[in-house]
Design a protein around this motif. Structure first.
Motif, PDB file in Angstrom:
ATOM      1  N   VAL A  48       3.145  -3.194   9.758  1.00 32.70           N
ATOM      2  CA  VAL A  48       3.260  -2.370  10.955  1.00 32.70           C
ATOM      3  C   VAL A  48       2.231  -2.885  11.959  1.00 32.70           C
ATOM      4  CG1 VAL A  48       4.076  -0.343   9.693  1.00 32.70           C
ATOM      5  CG2 VAL A  48       1.609  -0.689  10.023  1.00 32.70           C
ATOM      6  N   PRO A  49       2.297  -2.478  13.242  1.00 35.26           N
ATOM      7  CA  PRO A  49       1.286  -2.910  14.202  1.00 35.26           C
ATOM      8  C   PRO A  49      -0.120  -2.525  13.747  1.00 35.26           C
ATOM      9  CG  PRO A  49       3.158  -1.962  15.348  1.00 35.26           C
ATOM     10  CD  PRO A  49       3.377  -1.696  13.883  1.00 35.26           C
ATOM     11  N   VAL A  50      -1.064  -3.448  13.925  1.00 34.03           N
ATOM     12  CA  VAL A  50      -2.451  -3.244  13.497  1.00 34.03           C
ATOM     13  C   VAL A  50      -3.383  -3.565  14.652  1.00 34.03           C
ATOM     14  CG1 VAL A  50      -4.254  -3.920  11.866  1.00 34.03           C
ATOM     15  CG2 VAL A  50      -1.865  -3.854  11.115  1.00 34.03           C
ATOM     16  N   GLY A  51      -4.321  -2.655  14.922  1.00 33.15           N
ATOM     17  CA  GLY A  51      -5.286  -2.863  15.994  1.00 33.15           C
ATOM     18  C   GLY A  51      -6.709  -2.770  15.495  1.00 33.15           C
ATOM     19  N   LEU A  52      -7.618  -3.416  16.206  1.00 36.59           N
ATOM     20  CA  LEU A  52      -9.040  -3.408  15.888  1.00 36.59           C
ATOM     21  C   LEU A  52      -9.792  -2.704  17.007  1.00 36.59           C
ATOM     22  CD1 LEU A  52     -11.254  -4.609  13.910  1.00 36.59           C
ATOM     23  CD2 LEU A  52     -11.470  -6.467  15.583  1.00 36.59           C
ATOM     24  N   VAL A  53     -10.627  -1.720  16.645  1.00 39.09           N
ATOM     25  CA  VAL A  53     -11.471  -1.016  17.611  1.00 39.09           C
ATOM     26  C   VAL A  53     -12.891  -1.035  17.046  1.00 39.09           C
ATOM     27  CG1 VAL A  53     -11.815   1.061  18.982  1.00 39.09           C
ATOM     28  CG2 VAL A  53      -9.536   0.524  18.109  1.00 39.09           C
ATOM     29  N   MET A  59       0.842  -1.190   0.000  1.00 40.84           N
ATOM     30  CA  MET A  59       0.000   0.000   0.000  1.00 40.84           C
ATOM     31  C   MET A  59       0.877   1.239   0.000  1.00 40.84           C
ATOM     32  SD  MET A  59      -2.858  -1.124   2.807  1.00 40.84           S
ATOM     33  CE  MET A  59      -3.901   0.292   2.438  1.00 40.84           C
ATOM     34  N   THR A  60       0.503   2.224  -0.739  1.00 46.61           N
ATOM     35  CA  THR A  60       1.309   3.432  -0.797  1.00 46.61           C
ATOM     36  C   THR A  60       1.314   4.157   0.541  1.00 46.61           C
ATOM     37  OG1 THR A  60      -0.584   4.707  -1.616  1.00 46.61           O
ATOM     38  CG2 THR A  60       0.880   3.758  -3.246  1.00 46.61           C
ATOM     39  N   LEU A  61       0.275   3.973   1.353  1.00 48.98           N
ATOM     40  CA  LEU A  61       0.229   4.652   2.632  1.00 48.98           C
ATOM     41  C   LEU A  61       0.913   3.865   3.738  1.00 48.98           C
ATOM     42  CD1 LEU A  61      -3.407   6.095   2.721  1.00 48.98           C
ATOM     43  CD2 LEU A  61      -1.297   7.266   2.174  1.00 48.98           C
ATOM     44  N   ASP A  62       1.323   2.642   3.444  1.00 47.45           N
ATOM     45  CA  ASP A  62       1.919   1.784   4.465  1.00 47.45           C
ATOM     46  C   ASP A  62       3.108   2.461   5.125  1.00 47.45           C
ATOM     47  OD1 ASP A  62       2.701  -1.781   4.473  1.00 47.45           O
ATOM     48  OD2 ASP A  62       2.551  -0.325   6.075  1.00 47.45           O
ATOM     49  N   HIS A  63       3.977   3.061   4.305  1.00 45.57           N
ATOM     50  CA  HIS A  63       5.187   3.658   4.848  1.00 45.57           C
ATOM     51  C   HIS A  63       4.911   4.991   5.524  1.00 45.57           C
ATOM     52  CE1 HIS A  63       4.775   5.719   0.967  1.00 45.57           C
ATOM     53  NE2 HIS A  63       5.498   6.674   1.479  1.00 45.57           N
ATOM     54  N   ASP A  64       3.711   5.545   5.326  1.00 43.97           N
ATOM     55  CA  ASP A  64       3.389   6.843   5.909  1.00 43.97           C
ATOM     56  C   ASP A  64       2.979   6.746   7.377  1.00 43.97           C
ATOM     57  OD1 ASP A  64       3.888   8.163   3.545  1.00 43.97           O
ATOM     58  OD2 ASP A  64       1.803   8.057   2.858  1.00 43.97           O
ATOM     59  N   TYR A  65       2.597   5.553   7.843  1.00 44.13           N
ATOM     60  CA  TYR A  65       2.087   5.395   9.196  1.00 44.13           C
ATOM     61  C   TYR A  65       2.852   4.317   9.949  1.00 44.13           C
ATOM     62  CZ  TYR A  65      -1.730   8.228   7.446  1.00 44.13           C
ATOM     63  OH  TYR A  65      -2.470   9.253   6.889  1.00 44.13           O
ATOM     64  N   ASP A  66       3.058   4.573  11.238  1.00 43.34           N
ATOM     65  CA  ASP A  66       3.754   3.617  12.095  1.00 43.34           C
ATOM     66  C   ASP A  66       2.822   2.526  12.601  1.00 43.34           C
ATOM     67  OD1 ASP A  66       6.197   5.109  11.994  1.00 43.34           O
ATOM     68  OD2 ASP A  66       5.313   6.526  13.415  1.00 43.34           O
ATOM     69  N   PHE A  67       1.511   2.774  12.565  1.00 44.03           N
ATOM     70  CA  PHE A  67       0.539   1.770  12.978  1.00 44.03           C
ATOM     71  C   PHE A  67      -0.828   2.094  12.372  1.00 44.03           C
ATOM     72  CE2 PHE A  67       0.213   5.121  16.121  1.00 44.03           C
ATOM     73  CZ  PHE A  67      -1.140   5.226  16.394  1.00 44.03           C
ATOM     74  N   TRP A  68      -1.648   1.068  12.275  1.00 46.68           N
ATOM     75  CA  TRP A  68      -3.003   1.195  11.736  1.00 46.68           C
ATOM     76  C   TRP A  68      -4.010   0.689  12.754  1.00 46.68           C
ATOM     77  CZ3 TRP A  68      -5.176   1.726   6.517  1.00 46.68           C
ATOM     78  CH2 TRP A  68      -4.265   2.272   5.598  1.00 46.68           C
ATOM     79  N   LEU A  69      -5.139   1.397  12.867  1.00 40.82           N
ATOM     80  CA  LEU A  69      -6.290   0.926  13.619  1.00 40.82           C
ATOM     81  C   LEU A  69      -7.465   0.820  12.656  1.00 40.82           C
ATOM     82  CD1 LEU A  69      -6.053   3.095  16.862  1.00 40.82           C
ATOM     83  CD2 LEU A  69      -5.029   0.872  16.404  1.00 40.82           C
ATOM     84  N   LEU A  70      -8.317  -0.163  12.884  1.00 37.29           N
ATOM     85  CA  LEU A  70      -9.433  -0.386  11.966  1.00 37.29           C
ATOM     86  C   LEU A  70     -10.717  -0.691  12.712  1.00 37.29           C
ATOM     87  CD1 LEU A  70      -6.865  -2.240  10.247  1.00 37.29           C
ATOM     88  CD2 LEU A  70      -8.428  -1.196   8.617  1.00 37.29           C
ATOM     89  N   ASP A  71     -11.814  -0.245  12.132  1.00 36.12           N
ATOM     90  CA  ASP A  71     -13.148  -0.661  12.530  1.00 36.12           C
ATOM     91  C   ASP A  71     -13.408  -2.011  11.849  1.00 36.12           C
ATOM     92  OD1 ASP A  71     -15.917  -0.382  13.449  1.00 36.12           O
ATOM     93  OD2 ASP A  71     -16.375   0.031  11.347  1.00 36.12           O
ATOM     94  N   LEU A  72     -14.447  -2.719  12.291  1.00 34.52           N
ATOM     95  CA  LEU A  72     -14.735  -4.031  11.713  1.00 34.52           C
ATOM     96  C   LEU A  72     -15.956  -3.984  10.793  1.00 34.52           C
ATOM     97  CD1 LEU A  72     -14.001  -7.055  11.602  1.00 34.52           C
ATOM     98  CD2 LEU A  72     -15.539  -7.382  13.574  1.00 34.52           C
ATOM     99  N   ASP A  73     -17.163  -3.947  11.382  1.00 36.90           N
ATOM    100  CA  ASP A  73     -18.387  -4.004  10.581  1.00 36.90           C
ATOM    101  C   ASP A  73     -18.527  -2.788   9.673  1.00 36.90           C
ATOM    102  OD1 ASP A  73     -19.395  -6.436  11.507  1.00 36.90           O
ATOM    103  OD2 ASP A  73     -20.245  -5.512  13.291  1.00 36.90           O
ATOM    104  N   GLY A  74     -18.812  -3.043   8.408  1.00 34.79           N
ATOM    105  CA  GLY A  74     -18.996  -1.968   7.448  1.00 34.79           C
ATOM    106  C   GLY A  74     -17.694  -1.441   6.876  1.00 34.79           C
ATOM    107  N   THR A  75     -16.575  -1.836   7.481  1.00 37.15           N
ATOM    108  CA  THR A  75     -15.254  -1.406   7.016  1.00 37.15           C
ATOM    109  C   THR A  75     -14.507  -2.573   6.389  1.00 37.15           C
ATOM    110  OG1 THR A  75     -15.144   0.280   8.761  1.00 37.15           O
ATOM    111  CG2 THR A  75     -13.071  -0.355   7.703  1.00 37.15           C
ATOM    112  N   LEU A  76     -14.293  -3.607   7.181  1.00 35.23           N
ATOM    113  CA  LEU A  76     -13.620  -4.808   6.681  1.00 35.23           C
ATOM    114  C   LEU A  76     -14.604  -5.884   6.266  1.00 35.23           C
ATOM    115  CD1 LEU A  76     -10.798  -5.134   9.374  1.00 35.23           C
ATOM    116  CD2 LEU A  76     -10.672  -4.021   7.136  1.00 35.23           C
ATOM    117  N   VAL A  77     -15.708  -5.974   6.988  1.00 35.88           N
ATOM    118  CA  VAL A  77     -16.693  -7.028   6.740  1.00 35.88           C
ATOM    119  C   VAL A  77     -18.096  -6.443   6.680  1.00 35.88           C
ATOM    120  CG1 VAL A  77     -15.238  -8.644   8.031  1.00 35.88           C
ATOM    121  CG2 VAL A  77     -17.190  -7.579   9.176  1.00 35.88           C
ATOM    122  N   ASP A  78     -19.012  -7.224   6.127  1.00 37.45           N
ATOM    123  CA  ASP A  78     -20.431  -6.902   6.170  1.00 37.45           C
ATOM    124  C   ASP A  78     -21.198  -8.206   6.276  1.00 37.45           C
ATOM    125  OD1 ASP A  78     -21.481  -4.181   6.193  1.00 37.45           O
ATOM    126  OD2 ASP A  78     -20.247  -3.859   4.405  1.00 37.45           O
TER     127      ASP A  78
END
Length: 211
Positions: A102-107, A1-20
């Protein structure tokens, strides 16, 4: 991902973002909840609450004359974790999250008794180095508290690390900004269907747009 190197870590929502989840499952849950509460929910109302299209779900329920506590009690009792997991699908473009180095978290607002079977069924547990399912105790997005708890679990608290939170709701963007992170709004339902436009540092309809 082009943004991968721009961030030291990623946080993600689940429903509606990664899954449905399949619409027929959602419709069935609202039918059963409606039976419990002695009222009907239209397709549009079910869609609004399920996707949080108008912001605070509790405020929206109150505007319809529905007691939020009674609704959520019935809602969670009518949800079947195994059936929901089996009826949940991963968005194809979300697969790139599994490749982040990079470190990835789910919220997520999705409760733990539902989240864990979904992660197991889709075999995406190992995508996340830390996970948090919001509760009254942790607070709810856009409150930054649950976001900051996951950041601490990842070891990337407010110590100079640059991070981003991606989600499909205005509450995700708000939580990101309140926690001092960049925000990616992933618009899965469309602006016309949502009834408004959600701002973000990045606004996409697919993670593919971040390449």
């Amino acid at each position: 991902m082009t943004l991968d190197h721009d961030y030291d870590f990623w946080l993600l929502d689940l429903d509606g973002t990664l899954v449905d989840v399949e619409w027929s499952y959602t419709r069935g849950v609202f039918d059963r909840v409606g039976d419990r509460l002695g009222r009907e929910f239209s397709d549009r109302q079910a869609e609004i609450i399920w996707n949080g299209l108008t912001g605070s779900r509790d405020r929206q329920l109150e505007a319809w004359g529905v007691d939020p506590d009674a609704f959520w009690t019935a809602f969670h009792e009518e949800e079947d974790p195994i059936e929901r997991a089996e009826r949940t699908y991963l968005h194809e473009d979300a697969a790139v999250v599994g490749d982040l180095e990079v470190p990835v978290g789910l919220v997520t607002h999705c409760q733990e008794f539902l989240t864990e079977p979904v992660l197991d069924h889709l075999d995406i547990h190992d995508w996340f180095d830390a996970r948090l399912c919001c509760t009254e105790e942790t607070g709810w997005k856009p409150d930054p508290t649950p976001v900051e708890r996951v950041m601490n679990d990842l070891g990337v608290g407010h110590n100079g690390h640059r991070g981003v939170l991606a989600g499909d709701g205005a509450c995700d963007v708000g939580a990101a900004w309140n926690a001092g992170l960049d925000a990616i709004h992933v618009e899965r339902v469309g602006h016309e269907q949502r009834g408004r436009c959600v701002l973000g540092d990045h606004r996409v309809t697919s993670f593919d747009e971040l390449y």
